[in-house]
Design a protein around this motif. Structure first.
Motif, PDB file in Angstrom:
ATOM      1  N   PRO A  82       2.315  11.212  13.535  1.00 24.89           N
ATOM      2  CA  PRO A  82       2.887  11.266  12.186  1.00 24.89           C
ATOM      3  C   PRO A  82       1.935  11.878  11.149  1.00 24.89           C
ATOM      4  CG  PRO A  82       2.169   9.034  12.687  1.00 24.89           C
ATOM      5  CD  PRO A  82       2.040   9.826  13.962  1.00 24.89           C
ATOM      6  N   VAL A  83       2.508  12.538  10.144  1.00 24.45           N
ATOM      7  CA  VAL A  83       1.684  13.025   9.025  1.00 24.45           C
ATOM      8  C   VAL A  83       1.351  11.874   8.089  1.00 24.45           C
ATOM      9  CG1 VAL A  83       2.563  15.389   9.062  1.00 24.45           C
ATOM     10  CG2 VAL A  83       3.695  13.703   7.613  1.00 24.45           C
ATOM     11  N   LEU A  84       2.198  10.818   8.160  1.00 23.95           N
ATOM     12  CA  LEU A  84       2.007   9.648   7.307  1.00 23.95           C
ATOM     13  C   LEU A  84       2.228   8.400   8.146  1.00 23.95           C
ATOM     14  CD1 LEU A  84       1.885   8.180   4.498  1.00 23.95           C
ATOM     15  CD2 LEU A  84       4.349   8.595   4.308  1.00 23.95           C
ATOM     16  N   LEU A  85       1.308   7.446   8.009  1.00 18.16           N
ATOM     17  CA  LEU A  85       1.465   6.157   8.687  1.00 18.16           C
ATOM     18  C   LEU A  85       1.656   5.068   7.634  1.00 18.16           C
ATOM     19  CD1 LEU A  85       1.380   4.449  11.315  1.00 18.16           C
ATOM     20  CD2 LEU A  85      -1.070   4.158  10.899  1.00 18.16           C
ATOM     21  N   LEU A  86       2.785   4.362   7.725  1.00 18.54           N
ATOM     22  CA  LEU A  86       3.048   3.225   6.845  1.00 18.54           C
ATOM     23  C   LEU A  86       2.916   1.978   7.703  1.00 18.54           C
ATOM     24  CD1 LEU A  86       6.263   4.716   5.168  1.00 18.54           C
ATOM     25  CD2 LEU A  86       3.979   4.552   4.125  1.00 18.54           C
ATOM     26  N   ALA A  87       1.917   1.167   7.407  1.00 12.74           N
ATOM     27  CA  ALA A  87       1.598   0.044   8.285  1.00 12.74           C
ATOM     28  C   ALA A  87       1.697  -1.259   7.494  1.00 12.74           C
ATOM     29  CB  ALA A  87       0.191   0.228   8.849  1.00 12.74           C
ATOM     30  N   ASP A  88       2.639  -2.119   7.917  1.00  9.48           N
ATOM     31  CA  ASP A  88       2.875  -3.357   7.175  1.00  9.48           C
ATOM     32  C   ASP A  88       2.183  -4.522   7.880  1.00  9.48           C
ATOM     33  OD1 ASP A  88       3.783  -5.171   5.380  1.00  9.48           O
ATOM     34  OD2 ASP A  88       5.920  -4.696   5.612  1.00  9.48           O
ATOM     35  N   GLU A  89       1.070  -4.963   7.339  1.00  4.84           N
ATOM     36  CA  GLU A  89       0.256  -6.050   7.934  1.00  4.84           C
ATOM     37  C   GLU A  89       0.020  -5.799   9.429  1.00  4.84           C
ATOM     38  OE1 GLU A  89      -1.037  -8.522   6.225  1.00  4.84           O
ATOM     39  OE2 GLU A  89       0.192  -8.687   4.408  1.00  4.84           O
ATOM     40  N   PRO A  90      -0.487  -4.621   9.795  1.00  2.46           N
ATOM     41  CA  PRO A  90      -0.560  -4.281  11.215  1.00  2.46           C
ATOM     42  C   PRO A  90      -1.572  -5.095  12.006  1.00  2.46           C
ATOM     43  CG  PRO A  90      -1.742  -2.647   9.932  1.00  2.46           C
ATOM     44  CD  PRO A  90      -1.049  -3.554   8.948  1.00  2.46           C
ATOM     45  N   THR A  91      -2.469  -5.784  11.310  1.00  2.00           N
ATOM     46  CA  THR A  91      -3.470  -6.569  12.041  1.00  2.00           C
ATOM     47  C   THR A  91      -3.246  -8.069  11.850  1.00  2.00           C
ATOM     48  OG1 THR A  91      -5.021  -6.460  10.176  1.00  2.00           O
ATOM     49  CG2 THR A  91      -5.211  -4.737  11.838  1.00  2.00           C
ATOM     50  N   GLY A  92      -2.099  -8.429  11.286  1.00  2.00           N
ATOM     51  CA  GLY A  92      -1.825  -9.830  10.946  1.00  2.00           C
ATOM     52  C   GLY A  92      -1.880 -10.788  12.127  1.00  2.00           C
ATOM     53  N   ASN A  93      -1.626 -10.275  13.334  1.00  2.00           N
ATOM     54  CA  ASN A  93      -1.609 -11.152  14.517  1.00  2.00           C
ATOM     55  C   ASN A  93      -2.763 -10.886  15.464  1.00  2.00           C
ATOM     56  OD1 ASN A  93       1.252 -12.606  14.542  1.00  2.00           O
ATOM     57  ND2 ASN A  93       1.450 -10.568  13.673  1.00  2.00           N
ATOM     58  N   LEU A  94      -3.728 -10.076  15.020  1.00  2.00           N
ATOM     59  CA  LEU A  94      -4.788  -9.655  15.947  1.00  2.00           C
ATOM     60  C   LEU A  94      -6.081 -10.422  15.722  1.00  2.00           C
ATOM     61  CD1 LEU A  94      -4.306  -5.767  15.857  1.00  2.00           C
ATOM     62  CD2 LEU A  94      -3.228  -7.450  17.352  1.00  2.00           C
ATOM     63  N   ASP A  95      -6.837 -10.606  16.804  1.00  2.00           N
ATOM     64  CA  ASP A  95      -8.155 -11.222  16.676  1.00  2.00           C
ATOM     65  C   ASP A  95      -9.149 -10.187  16.125  1.00  2.00           C
ATOM     66  OD1 ASP A  95      -8.997  -9.545  18.767  1.00  2.00           O
ATOM     67  OD2 ASP A  95      -8.604 -11.062  20.285  1.00  2.00           O
ATOM     68  N   THR A  96     -10.367 -10.644  15.862  1.00  2.00           N
ATOM     69  CA  THR A  96     -11.350  -9.786  15.202  1.00  2.00           C
ATOM     70  C   THR A  96     -11.620  -8.503  15.978  1.00  2.00           C
ATOM     71  OG1 THR A  96     -12.377 -11.852  14.595  1.00  2.00           O
ATOM     72  CG2 THR A  96     -13.608  -9.897  14.058  1.00  2.00           C
ATOM     73  N   GLU A  97     -11.748  -8.635  17.293  1.00  2.00           N
ATOM     74  CA  GLU A  97     -12.098  -7.464  18.102  1.00  2.00           C
ATOM     75  C   GLU A  97     -10.955  -6.449  18.133  1.00  2.00           C
ATOM     76  OE1 GLU A  97     -13.002  -6.411  22.632  1.00  2.00           O
ATOM     77  OE2 GLU A  97     -13.388  -8.511  22.087  1.00  2.00           O
ATOM     78  N   SER A  98      -9.714  -6.936  18.324  1.00  2.00           N
ATOM     79  CA  SER A  98      -8.563  -6.016  18.337  1.00  2.00           C
ATOM     80  C   SER A  98      -8.357  -5.394  16.962  1.00  2.00           C
ATOM     81  CB  SER A  98      -7.289  -6.750  18.746  1.00  2.00           C
ATOM     82  OG  SER A  98      -7.464  -7.398  19.967  1.00  2.00           O
ATOM     83  N   THR A  99      -8.618  -6.172  15.915  1.00  2.00           N
ATOM     84  CA  THR A  99      -8.493  -5.633  14.553  1.00  2.00           C
ATOM     85  C   THR A  99      -9.463  -4.479  14.370  1.00  2.00           C
ATOM     86  OG1 THR A  99      -7.792  -7.744  13.643  1.00  2.00           O
ATOM     87  CG2 THR A  99      -8.767  -6.184  12.087  1.00  2.00           C
ATOM     88  N   LYS A 100     -10.684  -4.651  14.867  1.00  3.85           N
ATOM     89  CA  LYS A 100     -11.677  -3.585  14.720  1.00  3.85           C
ATOM     90  C   LYS A 100     -11.229  -2.336  15.468  1.00  3.85           C
ATOM     91  CE  LYS A 100     -16.485  -2.294  15.099  1.00  3.85           C
ATOM     92  NZ  LYS A 100     -16.037  -0.959  15.436  1.00  3.85           N
ATOM     93  N   ASN A 101     -10.692  -2.538  16.667  1.00  2.65           N
ATOM     94  CA  ASN A 101     -10.213  -1.387  17.446  1.00  2.65           C
ATOM     95  C   ASN A 101      -9.104  -0.647  16.695  1.00  2.65           C
ATOM     96  OD1 ASN A 101      -9.666   0.303  19.808  1.00  2.65           O
ATOM     97  ND2 ASN A 101      -7.783  -0.893  19.933  1.00  2.65           N
ATOM     98  N   ILE A 102      -8.180  -1.414  16.114  1.00  7.93           N
ATOM     99  CA  ILE A 102      -7.059  -0.780  15.410  1.00  7.93           C
ATOM    100  C   ILE A 102      -7.551  -0.073  14.138  1.00  7.93           C
ATOM    101  CG2 ILE A 102      -4.928  -1.293  14.087  1.00  7.93           C
ATOM    102  CD1 ILE A 102      -4.686  -1.262  17.245  1.00  7.93           C
ATOM    103  N   MET A 103      -8.489  -0.701  13.425  1.00 13.10           N
ATOM    104  CA  MET A 103      -9.006  -0.042  12.218  1.00 13.10           C
ATOM    105  C   MET A 103      -9.738   1.251  12.585  1.00 13.10           C
ATOM    106  SD  MET A 103      -7.776  -1.672   9.770  1.00 13.10           S
ATOM    107  CE  MET A 103      -8.518  -0.637   8.508  1.00 13.10           C
ATOM    108  N   ASP A 104     -10.506   1.226  13.663  1.00 14.82           N
ATOM    109  CA  ASP A 104     -11.187   2.454  14.120  1.00 14.82           C
ATOM    110  C   ASP A 104     -10.159   3.531  14.466  1.00 14.82           C
ATOM    111  OD1 ASP A 104     -13.581   1.181  13.807  1.00 14.82           O
ATOM    112  OD2 ASP A 104     -13.964   0.855  15.943  1.00 14.82           O
ATOM    113  N   LEU A 105      -9.080   3.092  15.106  1.00 15.79           N
ATOM    114  CA  LEU A 105      -8.014   4.032  15.477  1.00 15.79           C
ATOM    115  C   LEU A 105      -7.371   4.642  14.218  1.00 15.79           C
ATOM    116  CD1 LEU A 105      -6.122   5.201  17.655  1.00 15.79           C
ATOM    117  CD2 LEU A 105      -4.860   3.046  17.627  1.00 15.79           C
TER     118      LEU A 105
END
Ligand SMILES: Nc1ncnc2c1ncn2[C@@H]1O[C@H](COP(=O)(O)OP(=O)(O)OP(=O)(O)O)[C@@H](O)[C@H]1O
Ligand SMILES: [Mg+2]
Length: 226
Positions: free
Chosen positions: A156-179
């Motif tokens: 996508p040219v634009l990503l709209l993410a609504d609380e995308p890490t709300g259910n993730l632990d610290t490590e998965s959150t870091k992976n998603i933020m890096d992504l």
């Protein structure tokens, strides 16, 4: 990429969910949108995705106008926009792989590429090992990771993410933020709703928009694009 001009959104309640909201997110920017529960974050994202229309004001998203885009043309916008829903909205009774492959089919990916591209996407969200599992057999965090992989399937040219890490632990959150940072670096504009203040503090390079009871009360301004 996203321009809100004096946007008010009223649902059934007399009190509007958004009041006179104006902001302009330039192509290539990464912005958080924060605010308390019910402050209007999801409403901003739904308006940007044209799932809702403003009661007053104008919205432009990737050149599509809220006033001029007919319902039958919204798919043209959505083809270029990834959306991660707060409640995931995955296809139940399907596997992880089928959920990703479905989107790739919709955007006319050649069938011989679908498996490989699904595998790459699942690897990015660290779910490759669960590709044959049924959605309902996954944890909430794992379902969220599938929803993230699906949103990225169409580059996508634009990503709209609504609380995308709300259910993730610290490590998965870091992976998603890096992504997210890495897709932002390759040009995708990102608008991410979150009420995780630690996450915001950990990413001072991002712009921060803050809502309070439907009003935009804080905008850290345009930051350098990546
Ligand atoms: N479909 C709807 N019909 C009526 N009212 C709605 C609807 N969707 C949202 N609202 C109301 O609009 C306001 C803003 O809701 P919204 O979901 O945008 O908030 P939010 O900031 O995303 O909250 P949260 O942090 O809990 O996800 C709330 O008062 C909510 O009750
Ligand atoms: Mg919300």
């Amino acid at each position: 990429m996203i321009k809100f001009t004096s946007v008010t959104k009223r649902y059934s309640e007399p009190e509007p969910a958004l009041k006179d909201v104006t902001f302009n997110l330039e192509a290539g920017q990464f912005s958080f949108m924060t605010g308390h529960s019910g402050s209007g974050k999801s409403t901003v994202l739904k308006l940007a995705h044209m799932a809702e229309r403003p009661t007053l004001g104008d919205i432009f998203v990737n050149g599509f106008s809220s006033k001029r885009t007919a319902r039958r043309d919204i798919w043209k916008l959505r083809r270029q926009v990834g959306f991660i829903f707060q409640d995931f909205r995955l296809l139940p009774n399907r596997t992880v792989l089928e959920n990703i492959a479905f989107v790739l089919e919709v955007i006319n990916t050649p069938s011989k590429e679908i498996k490989e591209r699904s595998r790459i996407l699942l690897n990015k969200v660290q779910l490759e090992a669960k590709s044959d599992r049924m959605i309902e057999d996954l944890s909430g965090g794992e379902q969220q990771q599938v929803a993230i992989g699906r949103a990225l399937a169409g580059n996508p040219v634009l990503l709209l993410a609504d609380e995308p890490t709300g259910n993730l632990d610290t490590e998965s959150t870091k992976n998603i933020m890096d992504l997210f940072w890495s897709i932002n670096q390759s040009g995708t504009t990102v608008l991410m709703a979150t009420h995780d203040l630690n996450l915001i503090q950990d990413h001072p390079q991002a712009r921060l928009l803050e809502l309070h009871s439907g009003k935009l009360i804080n905008d850290s301004g345009i930051k350098a694009s990546y």
